[in-house]
Design a protein around this motif. Structure first.
Motif, mmCIF file in Angstrom:
data_model
loop_
_atom_site.group_PDB
_atom_site.id
_atom_site.type_symbol
_atom_site.label_atom_id
_atom_site.label_comp_id
_atom_site.label_asym_id
_atom_site.label_seq_id
_atom_site.Cartn_x
_atom_site.Cartn_y
_atom_site.Cartn_z
ATOM 1 N N ASP A 190 65.178 49.088 27.224
ATOM 2 C CA ASP A 190 65.535 49.217 28.638
ATOM 3 C C ASP A 190 65.414 50.682 29.052
ATOM 4 O O ASP A 190 66.357 51.462 28.915
ATOM 5 N N THR A 210 60.826 48.800 29.263
ATOM 6 C CA THR A 210 60.749 47.790 30.320
ATOM 7 C C THR A 210 59.921 48.305 31.497
ATOM 8 O O THR A 210 59.152 47.551 32.100
ATOM 9 N N GLN A 219 66.169 42.406 32.272
ATOM 10 C CA GLN A 219 65.768 43.812 32.252
ATOM 11 C C GLN A 219 64.330 44.002 32.712
ATOM 12 O O GLN A 219 64.037 44.887 33.525
ATOM 13 N N VAL A 220 63.419 43.188 32.199
ATOM 14 C CA VAL A 220 62.010 43.297 32.610
ATOM 15 C C VAL A 220 61.846 42.821 34.040
ATOM 16 O O VAL A 220 61.131 43.442 34.840
ATOM 17 N N ILE A 274 61.615 45.403 23.131
ATOM 18 C CA ILE A 274 61.619 45.850 24.522
ATOM 19 C C ILE A 274 62.842 46.734 24.741
ATOM 20 O O ILE A 274 63.975 46.307 24.530
#
Length: 209
Positions: free
Chosen positions: A160, A184, A11-12, A158
């Motif tokens: 998304d 993210t 995702q990151v 974190i």
């Protein structure tokens, strides 16, 4: 600028690739599944299928780059050593190539508490996050022991979500106020800004939406 993104299919990592391309950078996306992941189609993007623990794969990916962006992930139960051993191989190959700048994602537990100890060592630190926190600690210790210009972004949960541009940071400590979440998109935006500004070289960074 040419950047290489490790963990590019997460995702990151996807946000880092997307935002770096938007800035006009040449981007190398490194991972096992880069050809089967929905990454942007762009002339400035090079997909590199490789193994993080393979010295030659990582060395070749680093050649010609100015900045390393590491968004390594994995399981949270302590059985996955991707974060600690992966970053060690990246460091080793960066030193061989002569590349100095790396910005990597870690966990909030590696930040300092008010008494100067680490958050992860506190009695009230959530037990479910300790195994992955120990992995992040090993990664941080490897960076700290190196001669690299590193920044270790110590993230809370974190989420998304796209970048809003609204987030706060603090060197070595959790930011105040702390919402214990970071998008993210905002995380990627900070990392790419830091690649230019170099405000947190050889520091951990607390971050929050």
């Amino acid at each position: 600028m040419q950047v290489v993104v490790f963990g590019a299919t997460g995702q990151v990592g996807k946000q880092l690739v997307k935002q770096a391309l938007y800035k006009g950078y040449a981007v190398k996306a490194f991972g096992r599944n880069v050809f089967t992941t929905d990454l942007p189609k762009d002339d400035n993007l090079e997909l590199i299928q490789g193994a993080l623990f393979d010295e030659k794969d990582v060395y070749n990916a680093l050649k010609g780059c100015n900045v390393v962006l590491s968004a390594l992930g994995g399981a949270f139960d302590g059985t996955d050593v991707t974060r600690s051993l992966g970053i060690k191989n990246i460091i080793k190959q960066m030193q061989k190539v002569g590349l100095k700048r790396i910005i990597a994602v870690g966990g909030m537990g590696i930040l300092n508490a008010e008494d100067g100890t680490l958050l992860i060592d506190g009695e009230d630190y959530p037990q479910q996050y300790i195994p992955v926190g120990r992995e992040h600690l090993k990664a941080y210790e490897a960076l700290k022991a190196s001669n690299l210009d590193w920044t270790f972004v110590c993230c809370p949960d974190i989420i998304d979500a796209e970048a809003t541009g609204e987030f706060i940071t603090k060197a070595d400590y959790p930011p105040v106020p702390n919402k214990y979440q970071i998008n993210t998109g905002n995380l990627a935006l900070f990392m790419l800004n830091e690649a230019i500004k170099n405000e947190f070289v050889q520091h951990r960074v607390g971050i929050s939406n």
